[in-house]
Design a protein around this motif. Structure first.
Motif, short mmCIF file in Angstrom:
data_model
loop_
_atom_site.label_atom_id
_atom_site.label_comp_id
_atom_site.label_asym_id
_atom_site.label_seq_id
_atom_site.Cartn_x
_atom_site.Cartn_y
_atom_site.Cartn_z
N ARG A 43 1.06 -1.09 -0.61
CA ARG A 43 0.12 0.18 -0.06
C ARG A 43 1.54 1.17 -0.14
O ARG A 43 0.75 2.86 -0.63
N GLN A 44 1.43 1.16 0.61
CA GLN A 44 2.87 2.09 0.37
C GLN A 44 3.74 2.91 -0.71
O GLN A 44 4.14 3.87 -0.84
N LEU A 45 4.17 1.56 -1.19
CA LEU A 45 4.91 1.27 -2.41
C LEU A 45 3.59 2.36 -3.45
O LEU A 45 3.43 3.45 -4.54
N VAL A 46 1.90 2.09 -3.19
CA VAL A 46 1.28 2.29 -4.40
C VAL A 46 0.93 3.99 -3.74
O VAL A 46 0.66 5.14 -5.13
N ASP A 47 1.04 4.55 -2.38
CA ASP A 47 0.55 5.93 -1.54
C ASP A 47 1.76 6.94 -2.52
O ASP A 47 1.79 7.84 -3.09
N TYR A 48 3.18 6.19 -2.51
CA TYR A 48 4.53 6.90 -2.65
C TYR A 48 4.51 6.93 -4.98
O TYR A 48 4.52 8.06 -4.81
N GLU A 49 4.12 6.40 -5.22
CA GLU A 49 3.95 6.07 -6.40
C GLU A 49 3.37 8.13 -6.97
O GLU A 49 3.25 8.55 -7.80
N GLU A 50 1.71 7.34 -6.13
CA GLU A 50 0.25 8.33 -6.45
C GLU A 50 0.79 10.00 -5.83
O GLU A 50 0.72 10.86 -6.69
N LYS A 51 1.78 10.27 -5.14
CA LYS A 51 1.63 11.29 -4.33
C LYS A 51 3.23 12.16 -4.58
O LYS A 51 3.42 12.56 -4.74
N TYR A 52 4.46 11.06 -4.87
CA TYR A 52 5.49 11.04 -5.21
C TYR A 52 6.12 10.56 -6.19
O TYR A 52 7.58 11.21 -6.15
N GLY A 53 5.83 9.99 -6.49
CA GLY A 53 6.56 9.55 -7.88
C GLY A 53 6.86 10.32 -9.05
O GLY A 53 8.61 9.89 -9.34
N ARG A 54 6.53 11.93 -9.14
CA ARG A 54 6.94 13.04 -9.65
C ARG A 54 8.13 13.57 -9.20
O ARG A 54 8.49 14.78 -10.43
N MET A 55 8.34 13.72 -8.27
CA MET A 55 8.79 14.93 -7.37
C MET A 55 10.59 14.54 -7.30
O MET A 55 11.44 14.70 -7.45
N PHE A 56 10.65 12.91 -7.11
CA PHE A 56 12.35 12.29 -6.91
C PHE A 56 12.62 12.36 -8.48
O PHE A 56 11.69 11.47 -9.02
N PRO A 57 14.04 12.26 -8.87
CA PRO A 57 14.52 11.93 -10.26
C PRO A 57 14.29 10.25 -10.53
O PRO A 57 14.12 9.80 -9.41
N ARG A 58 14.13 9.70 -11.52
CA ARG A 58 13.49 8.61 -11.53
C ARG A 58 14.92 7.90 -12.27
O ARG A 58 15.27 6.81 -11.05
N GLU A 59 16.20 8.28 -11.73
CA GLU A 59 17.83 7.20 -11.84
C GLU A 59 17.73 7.09 -9.88
O GLU A 59 18.81 6.86 -9.54
N TRP A 60 16.82 8.49 -9.23
CA TRP A 60 17.35 7.80 -7.88
C TRP A 60 16.26 6.13 -7.23
O TRP A 60 16.92 5.37 -6.21
N CYS A 61 14.86 5.67 -7.22
CA CYS A 61 14.90 4.20 -7.34
C CYS A 61 14.18 4.63 -6.12
O CYS A 61 14.34 3.62 -5.36
N MET A 62 13.46 5.78 -5.71
CA MET A 62 13.36 5.69 -4.14
C MET A 62 11.87 4.59 -4.30
O MET A 62 12.03 4.72 -3.52
N ALA A 63 11.38 4.52 -4.87
CA ALA A 63 10.46 2.90 -4.78
C ALA A 63 11.60 2.16 -4.26
O ALA A 63 11.19 1.47 -3.66
N GLU A 64 11.98 1.53 -5.39
CA GLU A 64 12.75 0.42 -5.01
C GLU A 64 13.67 0.69 -3.39
O GLU A 64 14.08 -0.52 -2.46
N ARG A 65 13.94 1.50 -3.21
CA ARG A 65 14.65 1.78 -2.19
C ARG A 65 14.12 1.80 -0.86
O ARG A 65 14.72 1.69 0.08
N ILE A 66 12.84 2.40 -1.09
CA ILE A 66 11.78 2.05 0.32
C ILE A 66 11.84 0.47 0.40
O ILE A 66 11.23 0.05 1.61
N ALA A 67 11.53 0.36 -0.79
CA ALA A 67 10.81 -1.41 -0.41
C ALA A 67 12.76 -2.02 -0.04
O ALA A 67 12.17 -3.25 1.35
#
Length: 793
Positions: free
Chosen positions: A254-278
């Protein structure tokens, strides 16, 4: 003296350079020339005299040469003056070129300096106004321009600008961190700030700044993002235990879905923030699970453990499908290497129906399936925490396998030996397949849990129950051998019918022995495959600790014991017949008839046992061949031993024994295919044994049939017919002939004299002696006997 040497040298040179007329003509045709120097009859002296006929002409030539040298010197002097003039002309041009280059460099440097000064001022102003979008573009340009002034850092103004740029970078870093702290406070679980364009541009600036700024932003954001997780799944919470481990993975999804909706565009794609959170979630979860399992270790049951591992490995598979694993740079996890394609049929990727059925019977949970992708960088990122507790699983498998072996023993006792089935050949015991199916399931399951020490512990359990299966199910159920208390007489042999008077294995027992042999062979081959598969599954550093050689030797022992039982049974069945042969009054035999009753008895037992054994070992032909070889190696020496006990023997009695021996030889040669509709040629190794052994028996009888006078002829015949001749065998033959000890002593002495190296004339004298009337009669008797045998066959 020197003039004479010079003349000699000229003459030698002319002799060497003198060409044949044909060669000279060919040269003139290829290179025609009017130059007198090219002529064949050229004379240097005459040529010089022609050019300079007088001394005055020679002096004029010298003057001309001097004038030529003078002109050359004048030309050289003029060239040097011209070069000096050119240098004077180009000196000014070079100075102009240097001036232009320095001027260009100065202008470029001034432009860079102007850009740097303006850029630093703009950078400081934009930083104060938090115009991160413009700062991201400007900062990179300023840093690029500043690189051109590294060699001018000794100039105070340049050094001052460089320090202002560094100060601006430091201020930017602190300001961006403060902005993120304000937007995502570390205290509490709420995030009042949320995403914004300012923070998005700030991330672009952080990409240019010191990498530690980027790392700090990522660290703080992830920590704040997972702060709620640490509160919800504290060790004292009910949802923190293994039975509710699904809720952990549902929360992060659920948190990963929430991140993509709210913060997916805030961080550069090359930071791979969703993967880092996981990934950080996995590290935290692994630590939390390890801590709670240490605290509540006594509450861990195997089903609960397998449930938690299954859900965890499924989650790791989910991560592998969604993320690339590019952020796993801490060295704690390594990408799995794709295993080479295996041709081993012992283990397949997909579970077999037998495995699923066995799992259902045992009440086990669904097993975690391996991800289809050959690479799973997330394998073990969470499930590694279960490894210290896998002893629960190992102990459970130890218990389950012990119960399985006990069930096999009870089933065998309840159902009894398998029914004979000679149509399909010997089959393995069903329990064998069940055992290895269970092994397969355990190995696949454990390899998904760990490829380290637990696999070694499981291997030890496998070894234990392989030995128990060999002892309790295979060796423990081999029929016990029985012996007959009394021998057979001629009259009993004549009345002997199938199964009477001889204690031997029943048809069911023979089939059981063959089935156990086939099962042991299957176990031997499958254990070897099991060892290979375990080595594929375990860590490379532990491969040397996997060794099932001892268990394979155990099954080999069962195979040898089974073959030996089959041989002993048939051998023992033939013993009464051989005993009866040795007790017959061979000196009273008056005529040669059909084969003796003891031969018929031996053939009867062979025809009873061998087809059953062959049909039940149809799937293991090599072991049937071993049975035939071992029986021949056992029966033939025993037959010869009993043959020596037949004494005294008359000439006719020896002929009857020779006929019987030939009959047995033919039966033994045909033994591998006896009673079979498909006639196969016996293996060469077996045929060689039979021919060698039975031929020796025939030769013994031929020596017995031969007259013992003259002594030399008799001894020579013995040496010729028996290649392994010795005094002991010779004395036994003399006993068979019924000779007295006084007669034997002289013959033994003669044998000792002739054994080492027979004289060259012995063969010729022996051959001449064989032409004597008595040897002729002996030879005639042998030919008649051979004709009788051929006629009977």
């Amino acid at each position: 003296m020197m003039e004479e040497e010079e003349l000699e040298f000229v003459e030698e040179l002319e002799a060497v350079l003198q060409l044949t007329p044909e060669v000279q003509l060919a040269i003139e045709q290829v290179f025609p020339s009017q130059d007198p120097l090219d002529r064949a009859d050229f004379n240097a002296v005459e040529y010089i005299n022609t050019l300079f006929p007088t001394e005055q002409a020679l002096e004029e030539a010298q003057k001309a040469i001097q004038q030529l040298f003078g002109k050359i010197k004048d030309i050289k002097d003029k060239a040097e003056k011209s070069e000096q003039m050119v240098k004077e002309i180009t000196r000014d041009i070079k100075q102009l070129d240097h001036a232009k280059r320095h001027l260009t460099t100065s202008i470029t440097t001034l432009n860079h300096l102007h850009m740097l000064a303006g850029g630093v001022d703009s950078l400081e102003a934009m930083t104060r106004r938090r115009q991160y979008g413009e700062v991201a573009n400007l900062l990179q340009g300023v840093m690029n321009v500043l690189e051109h002034f590294h060699k001018y850092m000794g100039i105070p103004q340049i050094r001052q600008l460089s320090e202002r740029v560094k100060a601006a970078q430091t201020e930017l870093g602190q300001q961006i961190l403060a902005d993120f702290e304000e937007a995502f406070p570390s205290q509490g679980t709420k995030r009042p700030g949320g995403p914004s364009n300012v923070l998005r541009d700030a991330c672009l600036v952080a990409n240019i700044l010191d990498p530690r700024i980027k790392q700090e932003i990522i660290k703080k954001f992830i920590k704040q993002h997972l702060s709620e997780y640490l509160v919800l799944f504290q060790e004292n919470q009910d949802v923190a235990w293994l039975d509710k481990i699904d809720r952990r993975y549902a929360w992060i999804k659920r948190q990963l879905v929430d991140y993509e909706e709210k913060y997916g565009r805030m961080f550069p794609r090359e930071w791979c923030m969703a993967e880092r959170i996981a990934v950080e979630f996995c590290h935290v979860t692994r630590a939390e699970l390890a801590k709670i399992m240490r605290t509540r270790a006594k509450e861990i049951e195997v089903k609960l453990l397998l449930f938690a591992i299954q859900r965890t490995t499924n989650f790791e598979g989910f991560l592998a499908k969604r993320f690339s694993g590019c952020t796993l740079t801490d060295g704690t996890l390594k990408k799995l290497e794709s295993p080479p394609p295996s041709t081993n049929p012992f283990l397949e990727d997909e579970p077999t129906p037998e495995m699923e059925e066995l799992a259902t019977e045992k009440g086990d949970l669904d097993q975690p399936k391996k991800p289809k992708a050959p690479d799973n960088p997330f394998h073990g990122i969470v499930s590694k925490c279960f490894e210290p507790h896998l002893y629960v699983y190992i102990e459970s498998q130890d218990k389950n396998l012990g119960e399985l072996i006990d069930r096999f023993v009870a089933d065998f006792k309840a159902q009894g030996p398998p029914k004979p089935n000679t149509d399909e050949g010997g089959a393995v015991l069903p329990s064998c397949a069940d055992l290895f199916v269970y092994y397969k399931k355990c190995m696949v399951q454990c390899s998904q849990l760990s490829t380290g020490e637990p696999m070694i512990a499981l291997t030890t359990i496998f070894q234990k129950y392989l030995r128990e299966y060999a002892w309790k199910i295979l060796s423990g159920n081999l029929p016990k051998t029985t012996t007959s208390s009394g021998g057979l007489t001629i009259s009993s042999l004549l009345k002997e019918k199938e199964g009477s008077e001889v204690a031997k294995f029943t048809l069911e027992e023979l089939c059981l022995i063959c089935n156990i042999l086939s099962t042991a062979e299957y176990c031997l081959a499958t254990t070897q495959q099991l060892e290979e598969k375990l080595k594929e599954k375990v860590d490379v550093s532990l491969i040397e600790r996997i060794n099932l050689t001892g268990e394979m030797d155990t099954f080999s022992t069962v195979i040898s014991s089974s073959i030996q039982l089959l041989v002993q049974d048939l051998d023992a069945a033939c013993d009464p017949a051989l005993t009866a042969m040795s007790k017959m009054q061979w000196q009273n035999v008056e005529h040669v008839g059909d084969q003796s009753p003891y031969v018929t008895s031996v053939i009867l037992h062979i025809k009873q046992n061998v087809p059953i054994i062959r049909d039940n070992l149809a799937s293991t032909r090599k072991y049937f061949t071993q049975f035939c070889v071992k029986f021949a190696n056992s029966f033939i020496p025993k037959f010869i031993t009993h043959l020596f006990k037949c004494k005294p023997i008359s000439m006719v009695g020896a002929e009857q024994l020779l006929l019987d021996t030939h009959s047995l030889k033919m039966v033994l040669l045909d033994l591998p295919s006896i009673g079979s509709q498909v006639v196969r040629k016996a293996p060469a190794s077996y045929t060689k044994i039979v021919v060698k052994g039975m031929t020796r028996a025939e030769m013994i009888l031929k020596v017995v049939m031969a007259p013992h006078e003259p002594l030399v002829v008799f001894v020579d015949n013995y040496i010729k017919l028996l290649t392994d001749c010795n005094t002991e065998t010779f004395q036994k033959i003399l006993d068979m002939k019924g000779l007295k000890r006084s007669e034997q002593s002289s013959m033994l002495e003669l044998l000792r004299q002739r054994l080492p190296a027979p004289p060259s004339g012995a063969e010729s004298s022996g051959s001449l002696s064989l032409m004597a009337p008595t040897p002729e009669q002996e030879s005639s008797r042998i030919r008649k006997l051979e004709k009788l045998i051929k006629k009977r066959l």
